[in-house]
Design a protein around this motif. Structure first.
Motif, short mmCIF file in Angstrom:
data_model
loop_
_atom_site.label_atom_id
_atom_site.label_comp_id
_atom_site.label_asym_id
_atom_site.label_seq_id
_atom_site.Cartn_x
_atom_site.Cartn_y
_atom_site.Cartn_z
N UNK A 144 -76.62 -29.82 64.09
CA UNK A 144 -75.37 -30.33 63.52
C UNK A 144 -75.65 -30.86 62.11
N UNK A 145 -74.59 -31.18 61.43
CA UNK A 145 -74.75 -31.68 60.07
C UNK A 145 -75.52 -32.99 60.03
N UNK A 146 -75.43 -33.77 61.11
CA UNK A 146 -76.15 -35.05 61.13
C UNK A 146 -77.62 -34.88 61.50
N UNK A 147 -78.04 -33.63 61.72
CA UNK A 147 -79.44 -33.38 62.03
C UNK A 147 -79.77 -33.30 63.50
N UNK A 148 -78.80 -33.55 64.36
CA UNK A 148 -79.04 -33.44 65.80
C UNK A 148 -79.01 -31.96 66.22
N UNK A 149 -79.93 -31.56 67.14
CA UNK A 149 -79.92 -30.17 67.60
C UNK A 149 -78.70 -29.87 68.47
N UNK A 150 -78.18 -28.68 68.31
CA UNK A 150 -77.06 -28.23 69.13
C UNK A 150 -77.59 -27.72 70.46
N UNK A 151 -77.16 -28.29 71.56
CA UNK A 151 -77.64 -27.81 72.87
C UNK A 151 -77.13 -26.39 73.16
N UNK A 152 -78.02 -25.55 73.69
CA UNK A 152 -77.63 -24.18 74.06
C UNK A 152 -77.27 -23.30 72.89
N UNK A 153 -77.81 -23.58 71.72
CA UNK A 153 -77.52 -22.76 70.54
C UNK A 153 -78.81 -22.51 69.78
N UNK A 154 -78.86 -21.39 69.04
CA UNK A 154 -80.04 -21.08 68.23
C UNK A 154 -79.59 -20.61 66.87
N UNK A 155 -80.51 -20.70 65.92
CA UNK A 155 -80.23 -20.32 64.55
C UNK A 155 -80.38 -18.79 64.43
N UNK A 156 -79.24 -18.13 64.37
CA UNK A 156 -79.25 -16.66 64.34
C UNK A 156 -79.95 -16.12 63.10
N UNK A 157 -79.77 -16.76 61.95
CA UNK A 157 -80.38 -16.28 60.70
C UNK A 157 -81.90 -16.33 60.78
N UNK A 158 -82.44 -17.44 61.28
CA UNK A 158 -83.89 -17.57 61.38
C UNK A 158 -84.47 -16.58 62.41
N UNK A 159 -83.76 -16.43 63.55
CA UNK A 159 -84.22 -15.49 64.58
C UNK A 159 -84.21 -14.07 64.02
N UNK A 160 -83.13 -13.70 63.31
CA UNK A 160 -83.03 -12.36 62.73
C UNK A 160 -84.12 -12.14 61.70
N UNK A 161 -84.39 -13.16 60.89
CA UNK A 161 -85.43 -13.03 59.86
C UNK A 161 -86.79 -12.77 60.49
N UNK A 162 -87.11 -13.50 61.55
CA UNK A 162 -88.40 -13.32 62.21
C UNK A 162 -88.48 -11.95 62.88
N UNK A 163 -87.38 -11.50 63.48
CA UNK A 163 -87.39 -10.20 64.14
C UNK A 163 -87.57 -9.06 63.15
N UNK A 164 -86.83 -9.12 62.05
CA UNK A 164 -86.96 -8.07 61.03
C UNK A 164 -88.36 -8.09 60.42
N UNK A 165 -88.88 -9.31 60.16
CA UNK A 165 -90.23 -9.40 59.58
C UNK A 165 -91.27 -8.82 60.54
N UNK A 166 -91.16 -9.15 61.81
CA UNK A 166 -92.15 -8.67 62.79
C UNK A 166 -92.09 -7.16 62.93
N UNK A 167 -90.89 -6.60 63.03
CA UNK A 167 -90.77 -5.14 63.17
C UNK A 167 -91.22 -4.43 61.90
N UNK A 168 -90.96 -5.03 60.75
CA UNK A 168 -91.41 -4.44 59.49
C UNK A 168 -92.93 -4.45 59.39
N UNK A 169 -93.55 -5.54 59.84
CA UNK A 169 -95.01 -5.62 59.84
C UNK A 169 -95.64 -4.56 60.72
N UNK A 170 -94.92 -4.13 61.73
CA UNK A 170 -95.43 -3.05 62.59
C UNK A 170 -95.51 -1.72 61.85
N UNK A 171 -94.70 -1.57 60.82
CA UNK A 171 -94.74 -0.34 60.03
C UNK A 171 -93.62 0.61 60.41
#
Length: 653
Positions: A144-171
């Motif tokens: 949340x804006x106050x810095x508290x974690x949202x229960x049952x939610x994840x950061x889609x942008x960070x997850x997507x970034x890690x997934x694309x980076x990992x698959x790209x590293x595979x070649x």
């Protein structure tokens, strides 16, 4: 600095410094920084992590099974911090990246399924991770804006970034030739692998779907598994059941059919997959045989079976698997070139050798893949097939059943159990396959049957033998079967013929009417008259043996010599007469010269046809099937015949 295998310290982030726009590093500072920079990971790193060959099984244990992904490492952990293994979304992540190709990233999801992703949306990520929101929110928390974690939610942008980076590293990676679905396969050492959809048997041990030995074995619908025990009695019982049909060749067809069933069960592991066609009139038991096959393969999940299918439909259902295909009532098309039967037969031809399929598509990306299925067709009539298809075919002919013939036993549970035991016998005795196949092929070759005949019959006989007997076959048994097959295969060779023979048969059978009036005789009769062969026409209208060549030349044909020493000359150039004779055939527009070149003892030479010069081929009459046969006065056949034509295969003129 030299990086030791497994040392990931070179990937750690450097110490952060405060950025000042007015601060510029000196040249000495830059040189010092370059001197202390870490070395790029070399081959030792690639070999130790598997990144150099990212399709090979690595060391991490994902949720989908052993060796599912490489342990190659890279930067950015979880939400973007340090420590994320290269080529992985995070350490021991249940989703395994495979690589990228164009706009697509490829993964094995938490169930081991192959997934291609072009948009890492929230729902797509959630689906690939099997709804494991708690796991995703722990790795990529959303706040949340106050810095508290949202229960049952994840950061889609960070997850997507890690997934694309990992698959790209595979070649760069695409599934063509690297994905193996349900069915039997071979590893690099010739050992048999059986993919049952939900598990993969490797070296006798069941493992979860994943990456093994450079290939991806994704999860799919489960298919029937082999039984836990091997028994030759199952194959013998199946053979006895097959003998209850009224085969045209009762001494060999049941054994061949048993071998065909074995080939269907492990088609992907074979170098050659014979195409089988069961033909017979109504009430011969074709549909009953199809039902027997379905039960022996464990039901609809073990055999793609249909009576109305298209080539595209078959490809879409087979996918990456090597599951067998059995199609009933595949009758000849009205137009074999455009009909669906012709397209399916071409697919079966490709699958026989596992060749690649290339197709266009509306999105301009096309389709590329391989076919490894073993095809069986059944119908009342067999469509007209070119030699390349006929040579791949094992033809099994059924006669009508007698009214008092016992009905084959087709209890589903019994047949499924027999099929599972048969599958186990083939897998359990696979170590003897290469040697066994060589023995059977060698025995057929000793009788003069090599090439496609050895591929077809050597494969099915070796498989039937392996299902029935653990020991390698004795020479006496193989020689007996080779002799038994010899008379059938000799006649089959004449029926199959070749493209060159088909061209000659078409040419000789075409009617010629130079003046477009009067009696029409075929080209063979004109040629026989020009060569003064026995029983040839003495004259046709104004044409005689002496001037027949004058008329033949208008069609790009000539006869050189007389009687058995004569030769047929065919022009290479697309002369008008020859074009009309071959119009609408595979040999049109001058292609006939390519077939003529392949005729035995054909010689190229300069020729003239009705004052039109052209190179052409001179073909001895002795190389033209049936041309030297003739009927005598009493209705019998003259003694002159080609040695290659069996006595019962006469061609009267």
């Amino acid at each position: 600095m030299t990086t030791e295998p497994g040392d990931m310290s070179w990937l750690e982030e450097p110490a952060r410094t405060t950025y000042r726009p007015d601060a510029r590093p000196s040249e000495a500072d830059l040189r010092a920084g370059l001197a202390e920079a870490p070395e790029a990971p070399g081959r030792a790193f690639e070999e130790s992590t598997g990144h150099g060959e990212h399709r090979d099984a690595g060391k991490s244990q994902g949720a989908a099974g052993e060796d599912r992904g490489s342990s190659a490492a890279g930067d950015g952990a979880g939400g973007g911090g340090s420590g994320r293994p290269r080529g992985e979304i995070w350490e021991d992540c249940p989703v395994v990246p495979l690589g990228v190709h164009g706009d697509l990233s490829y993964y094995l999801d938490t169930k081991g399924q192959l997934r291609s992703v072009d948009n890492h949306s929230l729902d797509k990520i959630r689906h690939i991770f099997g709804g494991r929101i708690g796991l995703l929110s722990a790795k990529y928390p959303s706040y949340y804006k106050n810095g508290d974690p949202k229960p049952g939610a994840f950061d889609q942008a960070k997850a997507a970034t890690a997934m694309v980076a990992a698959s790209t590293e595979r070649g760069v990676w695409s599934p063509v030739g690297k994905v193996r679905g349900a069915g039997a396969w071979l590893d690099e050492d010739g050992r048999l692998i059986f993919h049952a959809g939900d598990e993969v048997m490797i070296e006798g041990r069941w493992r979860s779907p994943g990456v093994y030995g450079g290939h991806v074995y994704p999860a799919s619908d489960p298919v029937p598994r082999p039984a836990k025990e091997i028994s030759a009695e199952a194959a013998a019982e199946i053979l006895t059941t097959l003998e209850s049909w009224n085969w045209a060749r009762p001494d060999i067809d049941p054994m061949l059919t048993l071998g065909v069933i074995c080939a269907q069960q492990i088609g992907g592991a074979l170098d050659w997959r014979p195409v089988t066609w069961v033909t017979g009139d109504q009430a011969t038991g074709k549909s009953t045989l199809q039902r027997l096959l379905r039960y022996l393969h464990g039901g609809s999940s073990g055999l793609l079976q249909a009576s109305d299918a298209t080539e595209a439909g078959i490809r879409s259902v087979i996918g990456y698997s090597s599951m067998p295909v059995a199609l009933d009532e595949l009758e000849p098309d009205d137009d074999p070139k455009k009909g669906k039967a012709g397209a399916i037969i071409r697919l079966a031809r490709i699958a026989a050798s596992g060749d690649q399929i290339l197709r266009g598509s509306t999105d301009q990306k096309g389709y590329q893949g391989n076919a490894y299925s073993c095809f069986l067709f059944s119908s009342i009539l067999v469509p007209p097939l070119p030699p390349q298809d006929r040579s791949r075919l094992i033809l099994l002919d059924l006669n009508r059943l007698s009214p008092d013939a016992p009905k084959p036993k087709d209890d589903p549970r019994r047949l499924k159990a027999l099929g599972a035991t048969l599958r186990a016998s083939i897998i359990g005795r696979w170590d003897s396959w290469a040697e066994r196949l060589d023995l059977w092929r060698g025995s057929l070759a000793a009788q003069g049957h090599g090439g496609r005949q050895a591929d077809n019959y050597g494969t099915v006989l070796a498989l039937a033998d392996m299902a029935l007997h653990e020991a390698l076959p004795p020479d006496e048994l193989m020689s007996s079967w080779a002799r038994k097959l010899d008379v059938h295969l000799s006649a089959e060779s004449v029926d199959v013929g070749s493209n060159a023979e088909d061209m000659l048969v078409h040419l000789l059978s075409q009617p010629l009417d130079v003046w477009r009036r009067g009696q029409k005789l075929n080209v063979a009769s004109w040629i026989a008259m020009a060569a003064k062969l026995p029983r040839a026409p003495e004259a046709i209208e104004a044409a005689t043996a002496e001037n027949a060549n004058t008329y033949l030349a208008q069609f790009g044909l000539r006869v050189k010599g007389r009687d058995v020493n004569a030769e047929l000359c065919i022009a290479n150039k697309p002369l008008a007469g020859l074009r009309s004779l071959f119009e609408g055939t595979p040999w049109a527009e001058g292609v006939w010269s390519q077939a003529a070149r392949r005729v035995t003892d054909a010689k190229s030479a300069n020729m003239t046809f009705a004052r039109v010069p052209s190179r052409g081929y001179a073909i001895p009459f002795t190389s033209i099937p049936g041309l030297l046969n003739a009927m005598d006065e009493t209705g019998g056949v003259s003694q002159r015949r080609e040695a290659s034509v069996p006595p019962d295969m006469e061609d009267f003129v």
